[in-house]
Design an enzyme around this catalytic site. Sequence first.
Site, PDB file in Angstrom:
ATOM      1  N   TYR A  57      11.289   9.979  -3.325  1.00 27.83           N
ATOM      2  CA  TYR A  57      11.222   8.578  -3.751  1.00 27.83           C
ATOM      3  C   TYR A  57      10.427   8.441  -5.049  1.00 27.83           C
ATOM      4  CZ  TYR A  57      10.070   3.696  -4.153  1.00 27.83           C
ATOM      5  OH  TYR A  57       9.923   2.433  -4.648  1.00 27.83           O
ATOM      6  N   GLY A  64      12.273   0.733  -5.122  1.00 25.98           N
ATOM      7  CA  GLY A  64      12.574  -0.440  -4.303  1.00 25.98           C
ATOM      8  C   GLY A  64      13.927  -0.329  -3.640  1.00 25.98           C
ATOM      9  N   ASN A 216       1.468   1.670  -8.993  1.00 30.04           N
ATOM     10  CA  ASN A 216       1.686   1.392  -7.581  1.00 30.04           C
ATOM     11  C   ASN A 216       0.369   1.499  -6.825  1.00 30.04           C
ATOM     12  OD1 ASN A 216       3.313   2.722  -4.780  1.00 30.04           O
ATOM     13  ND2 ASN A 216       3.889   0.785  -5.694  1.00 30.04           N
ATOM     14  N   ARG A 301     -30.735 -29.277   7.603  1.00 27.66           N
ATOM     15  CA  ARG A 301     -31.145 -28.640   8.857  1.00 27.66           C
ATOM     16  C   ARG A 301     -30.315 -27.386   9.169  1.00 27.66           C
ATOM     17  NH1 ARG A 301     -29.884 -31.401  14.296  1.00 27.66           N
ATOM     18  NH2 ARG A 301     -29.389 -33.116  12.895  1.00 27.66           N
TER      19      ARG A 301
END
Length: 539
Positions: A57, A64, A216, A301
């Site tokens: 890849y 994508g 990436n 407070r």
Amino acid sequence: MSQAAVTLSRQLSIPDVVAVARRGLEVRELEGKARRRVEASRNTVVEALARPGARIYGITTGYGSLAGTRIAAPDAARLSWNLILKCATGTGPPLPEDWVRAMLLVRANSLALGASGVRPTIIDTLIRMLNRGVTPVVPGKGSLGASGDLAPLAHMAAVATRSPGPEPGVGEDEDPTAFSGEAWFNGHRMDGARAMAAAGISRPPLEAKEGLALTNGTTMMVAGAALQLHDARRLLLHAELAAALSFEALLARSAALNPALHAANNQPGQIGTAARLRSLLSGSGLVDSDPERVQDAYSLRCSPQVIGPVHDMVGFLWGRVEASLNAASDNPLIFPATGRDPGEVVSGGNFHGAGPALWLDTLGIALADVASLSDRRMFRMLTPELSAGLPAMLVESPGLHGGLMSLQYTGAALVSDNKTLAHPDSVDSIPTSANQEDHVSMGANAARHTLEILDNTRTVLAIELFGAAQAIYLRPGGRDLLGAGTRAVYEAVRECVPPVIEDRSLAEDIARLEAVIDDGTLERAAAGALGDLWPSKPL
């Protein structure tokens, strides 16, 4: 002893990021084991590319939804540069320069872990940019925070690297029309290639996998989170300084700070905030001076119960972000062979920014609440029915003069702005890339929005500090009745801004107070008065 330089390692810290991004601390170039680790990772990529029919890849495939498209091994370098070109689509005003410098450092450190498959020269180039002052111009909008911060990192990578060239030996540096982004250098904004040449830094041509390794990952989000957490921790101390001055101005009751009360609730941040408020107010003649007062409004407070948990949350986020500074978040990751284990290329999703998105959203929401509390104390000081005898709008002649009325308007507007900005980005998602990327984090949006909230909160606290000092000025004998810590803080505020006698523009006064918040003047004043009772280390 001041730090001489930062070394890329698995222990990069938030203070390291701040020192490099804002003070220009030198970063050492890669050497020794770290360099060998990077080289081994790169060799694994080269070996994988040499295998016939390798299908990896982003190296021999498209990106994508185009992951099914095969890319010939000789085209892998061009694929890397094409990724930079196609992702450099950011828009909007540029990110602050310190944020981009933090990005350069975080990305260099991530690549130096040896899981990204880049050559050492890529890391060396990022380090030289930091050390010689070349800062890419990075548009702030356009990242989904899911396949990493693609657009911002592409604009950064376009300055640092270049195309492999249309033919061997011909690079983009020789072509003045080639895209190289933009950068700041020596105070001037210019073409990226020109800035790098002026700084004497070569732009290495990209090779296989390197474009993906540079773009990436969660770098924009994590770098922004590191700077914002550092600033948030400082702001929380100033929220306590402002609250203490308001306690004095409004003649508040000290019972709400009783140590037994806070120990009973068993929350460390709350216990710490109450302890610091007690130290600041020690010796006060204003606190507890109203015999008719039974208890105070929540904005006084409950200050420890609101500010304290934010300290706790910042401490948790600090650990998560520092872990991410030392993480490999691109895809695929490269694991060299070790012993009998063969090297492998693993595709996954470390680039997804769900974690940073959640962390940044949480930080923004918490700071918005701190600002809201501060504004309520300011409002009380301006309102005669609520201020225990102070003149309306904190001016001696209300009516002819409006005093601090409009200053509180500004604070209220920023508090309301924070409410919109604090809408969590992490709950949003929109599918992209033909539904391959069907869940995105929107963490980059969270980072930008949290920075705006932080800036708004700084201004709101400056307004409260101004208002409380004005109220103390108007109390008969007010300065002389202050506690040890609050007197020191009051004097530091007074050195920065004068009291309001008649109406004037207060914009510059607030800007000066914001500057002393940033430079630590008020913290140093408190520390000088209280010594060991004021924290000298991060909380």
